[in-house]
Design a protein around this motif. Sequence first.
Motif, PDB file in Angstrom:
ATOM      1  N   MET A  41      43.860  32.190  49.207  1.00 38.83           N
ATOM      2  CA  MET A  41      42.789  33.192  49.389  1.00 38.83           C
ATOM      3  C   MET A  41      41.406  32.553  49.518  1.00 38.83           C
ATOM      4  O   MET A  41      40.472  33.163  50.020  1.00 38.83           O
ATOM      5  CB  MET A  41      42.783  34.172  48.219  1.00 38.83           C
ATOM      6  N   GLN A  42      41.291  31.327  49.033  1.00 38.62           N
ATOM      7  CA  GLN A  42      39.971  30.680  49.027  1.00 38.62           C
ATOM      8  C   GLN A  42      39.594  30.194  50.435  1.00 38.62           C
ATOM      9  O   GLN A  42      40.433  29.662  51.159  1.00 38.62           O
ATOM     10  CB  GLN A  42      40.016  29.489  48.084  1.00 38.62           C
ATOM     11  N   ILE A  43      38.328  30.341  50.790  1.00 38.78           N
ATOM     12  CA  ILE A  43      37.896  29.793  52.076  1.00 38.78           C
ATOM     13  C   ILE A  43      37.894  28.258  51.999  1.00 38.78           C
ATOM     14  O   ILE A  43      37.863  27.680  50.919  1.00 38.78           O
ATOM     15  CB  ILE A  43      36.504  30.322  52.524  1.00 38.78           C
ATOM     16  N   GLY A  67      34.618  40.383  47.871  1.00 36.42           N
ATOM     17  CA  GLY A  67      35.795  39.519  47.664  1.00 36.42           C
ATOM     18  C   GLY A  67      35.360  38.160  47.149  1.00 36.42           C
ATOM     19  O   GLY A  67      34.996  37.269  47.910  1.00 36.42           O
ATOM     20  N   VAL A  68      35.398  37.999  45.834  1.00 36.89           N
ATOM     21  CA  VAL A  68      34.812  36.820  45.177  1.00 36.89           C
ATOM     22  C   VAL A  68      35.864  35.773  44.831  1.00 36.89           C
ATOM     23  O   VAL A  68      35.637  34.566  44.962  1.00 36.89           O
ATOM     24  CB  VAL A  68      34.071  37.262  43.886  1.00 36.89           C
ATOM     25  N   PHE A  69      37.006  36.231  44.319  1.00 34.61           N
ATOM     26  CA  PHE A  69      38.090  35.346  43.849  1.00 34.61           C
ATOM     27  C   PHE A  69      37.538  34.369  42.805  1.00 34.61           C
ATOM     28  O   PHE A  69      36.860  34.793  41.884  1.00 34.61           O
ATOM     29  CB  PHE A  69      38.734  34.663  45.061  1.00 34.61           C
ATOM     30  N   SER A  73      33.114  30.676  47.646  1.00 31.14           N
ATOM     31  CA  SER A  73      32.210  31.051  48.746  1.00 31.14           C
ATOM     32  C   SER A  73      30.840  31.460  48.204  1.00 31.14           C
ATOM     33  O   SER A  73      29.805  31.093  48.770  1.00 31.14           O
ATOM     34  CB  SER A  73      32.817  32.160  49.607  1.00 31.14           C
ATOM     35  N   ASP A  91      34.103  42.461  43.319  1.00 26.78           N
ATOM     36  CA  ASP A  91      35.536  42.143  43.218  1.00 26.78           C
ATOM     37  C   ASP A  91      36.160  43.085  42.193  1.00 26.78           C
ATOM     38  O   ASP A  91      35.483  43.589  41.305  1.00 26.78           O
ATOM     39  CB  ASP A  91      35.754  40.682  42.795  1.00 26.78           C
ATOM     40  N   VAL A  92      37.479  43.287  42.321  1.00 30.36           N
ATOM     41  CA  VAL A  92      38.176  44.126  41.343  1.00 30.36           C
ATOM     42  C   VAL A  92      38.654  43.326  40.141  1.00 30.36           C
ATOM     43  O   VAL A  92      38.998  43.917  39.115  1.00 30.36           O
ATOM     44  CB  VAL A  92      39.442  44.808  41.929  1.00 30.36           C
ATOM     45  N   TYR A  96      39.983  36.713  37.958  1.00 24.81           N
ATOM     46  CA  TYR A  96      39.506  35.753  38.968  1.00 24.81           C
ATOM     47  C   TYR A  96      38.046  35.388  38.729  1.00 24.81           C
ATOM     48  O   TYR A  96      37.655  34.217  38.773  1.00 24.81           O
ATOM     49  CB  TYR A  96      39.601  36.347  40.372  1.00 24.81           C
ATOM     50  N   ALA A 120      35.539  47.642  45.821  1.00 29.43           N
ATOM     51  CA  ALA A 120      34.324  47.330  46.580  1.00 29.43           C
ATOM     52  C   ALA A 120      33.749  48.562  47.286  1.00 29.43           C
ATOM     53  O   ALA A 120      32.527  48.715  47.360  1.00 29.43           O
ATOM     54  CB  ALA A 120      34.620  46.232  47.596  1.00 29.43           C
ATOM     55  N   ASP A 141      35.322  39.486  52.648  1.00 30.17           N
ATOM     56  CA  ASP A 141      36.515  38.649  52.457  1.00 30.17           C
ATOM     57  C   ASP A 141      37.391  39.250  51.352  1.00 30.17           C
ATOM     58  O   ASP A 141      37.804  38.549  50.440  1.00 30.17           O
ATOM     59  CB  ASP A 141      36.088  37.213  52.097  1.00 30.17           C
ATOM     60  N   ALA A 142      37.648  40.566  51.457  1.00 34.37           N
ATOM     61  CA  ALA A 142      38.502  41.201  50.443  1.00 34.37           C
ATOM     62  C   ALA A 142      39.750  41.758  51.139  1.00 34.37           C
ATOM     63  O   ALA A 142      40.199  41.182  52.132  1.00 34.37           O
ATOM     64  CB  ALA A 142      37.718  42.286  49.710  1.00 34.37           C
ATOM     65  N   ASP A 143      40.326  42.839  50.606  1.00 36.93           N
ATOM     66  CA  ASP A 143      41.538  43.430  51.187  1.00 36.93           C
ATOM     67  C   ASP A 143      41.309  43.792  52.653  1.00 36.93           C
ATOM     68  O   ASP A 143      40.327  44.440  53.000  1.00 36.93           O
ATOM     69  CB  ASP A 143      41.951  44.664  50.381  1.00 36.93           C
ATOM     70  N   TYR A 150      34.216  48.554  54.939  1.00 32.73           N
ATOM     71  CA  TYR A 150      33.218  47.581  54.460  1.00 32.73           C
ATOM     72  C   TYR A 150      32.196  47.294  55.561  1.00 32.73           C
ATOM     73  O   TYR A 150      30.997  47.168  55.311  1.00 32.73           O
ATOM     74  CB  TYR A 150      33.886  46.274  54.020  1.00 32.73           C
TER      75      TYR A 150
HETATM   76  C1  LIG Z   1      40.440  36.354  49.915  1.00 31.87           C
HETATM   77  S1  LIG Z   1      39.942  36.569  48.258  1.00 31.87           S
HETATM   78  C2  LIG Z   1      38.232  36.132  48.299  1.00 31.87           C
HETATM   79  C3  LIG Z   1      38.030  34.654  48.445  1.00 31.87           C
HETATM   80  C4  LIG Z   1      36.637  34.172  48.154  1.00 31.87           C
HETATM   81  N1  LIG Z   1      35.678  34.719  49.101  1.00 31.87           N
HETATM   82  C5  LIG Z   1      36.627  32.655  48.180  1.00 31.87           C
HETATM   83  O1  LIG Z   1      36.247  32.072  49.192  1.00 31.87           O
HETATM   84  O2  LIG Z   1      37.097  32.040  47.220  1.00 31.87           O
HETATM   85  C6  LIG Z   1      39.963  38.318  48.142  1.00 31.87           C
HETATM   86  C7  LIG Z   1      39.388  38.910  46.868  1.00 31.87           C
HETATM   87  O3  LIG Z   1      39.237  40.310  47.104  1.00 31.87           O
HETATM   88  C8  LIG Z   1      39.475  40.973  45.898  1.00 31.87           C
HETATM   89  N2  LIG Z   1      39.824  42.356  46.229  1.00 31.87           N
HETATM   90  C9  LIG Z   1      40.977  42.855  46.723  1.00 31.87           C
HETATM   91  N3  LIG Z   1      40.897  44.170  46.919  1.00 31.87           N
HETATM   92  C10 LIG Z   1      39.648  44.533  46.532  1.00 31.87           C
HETATM   93  C11 LIG Z   1      38.956  45.763  46.489  1.00 31.87           C
HETATM   94  N4  LIG Z   1      39.501  46.911  46.904  1.00 31.87           N
HETATM   95  N5  LIG Z   1      37.687  45.763  46.020  1.00 31.87           N
HETATM   96  C12 LIG Z   1      37.096  44.612  45.619  1.00 31.87           C
HETATM   97  N6  LIG Z   1      37.705  43.424  45.644  1.00 31.87           N
HETATM   98  C13 LIG Z   1      38.967  43.380  46.090  1.00 31.87           C
HETATM   99  C14 LIG Z   1      40.588  40.190  45.219  1.00 31.87           C
HETATM  100  O4  LIG Z   1      40.560  40.408  43.823  1.00 31.87           O
HETATM  101  C15 LIG Z   1      40.246  38.768  45.629  1.00 31.87           C
HETATM  102  O5  LIG Z   1      39.525  38.121  44.619  1.00 31.87           O
END
Ligand SMILES: C[S@@+](CC[C@H](N)C(=O)[O-])C[C@H]1O[C@@H](n2cnc3c(N)ncnc32)[C@H](O)[C@@H]1O
Length: 173
Positions: A41-43, A67-69, A73, A91-92, A96, A120, A141-143, A150
């Motif tokens: 999931m991480q960039i 989307g923080v993970f 990023s 983020d949810v 993470y 989000a 960068d989330a779901d 978004y």
């Molecule tokens: C692809 S990862 C983000 C990667 C991050 N940008 C990085 O580079 O490390 C996606 C993130 O979106 C979050 N996420 C998924 N569905 C979400 C939602 N409905 N609202 C907020 N965050 C969400 C997940 O918990 C996850 O941490």
Amino acid sequence: MGRMIEPNPGILAYLTAYGGRETEIQQRCREETAKRDDAVMQISPEQAASLALLARLTCAKNCIEIGVFTGYSALAVASAIPQDGRIVALDVSKEYTDIARRYWREAGVERKIELRIGPALASLDAMIARGEGPFDMVFIDADKTGYDAYYERALTLLRPGGLIALDNMLYSG
Ligand SMILES: C[S@@+](CC[C@H](N)C(=O)[O-])C[C@H]1O[C@@H](n2cnc3c(N)ncnc32)[C@H](O)[C@@H]1O
């Protein structure tokens, strides 16, 4: 249409080492995350460097990250914006983002990042309702199913000429 030049592992290693200038804290965040099953999931470091460059080129100060993970990023963008810049990070997952906050604190950028835990879309709608913004840059960068919504919210929250970056836009076609 021009043909893509496939970077070989040597070129990728060169680009990562000299192109991105990943900090030691970014590197540790990436390496800790790499041990997880969901690390994909991480960039990448190249993407983080590109995001930081975009933030600098556009003189972005107020940003949103959806989307923080584990915070990689946001770490890159927070280090690229001015001292009084800020990122509203959505983020949810507390699990993470507890990891993320640890690295943000260590890098001295935690005060630039306002983490909001929850879906989000609800957070973005609340921001619009409160009249927050305008923002200079939004990184989505989330779901993936949420991207349409978004994107629309980002258009409302951005200043004219603001920048939206979307990860995985062409993912799996
Ligand atoms: C692809 S990862 C983000 C990667 C991050 N940008 C990085 O580079 O490390 C996606 C993130 O979106 C979050 N996420 C998924 N569905 C979400 C939602 N409905 N609202 C907020 N965050 C969400 C997940 O918990 C996850 O941490």
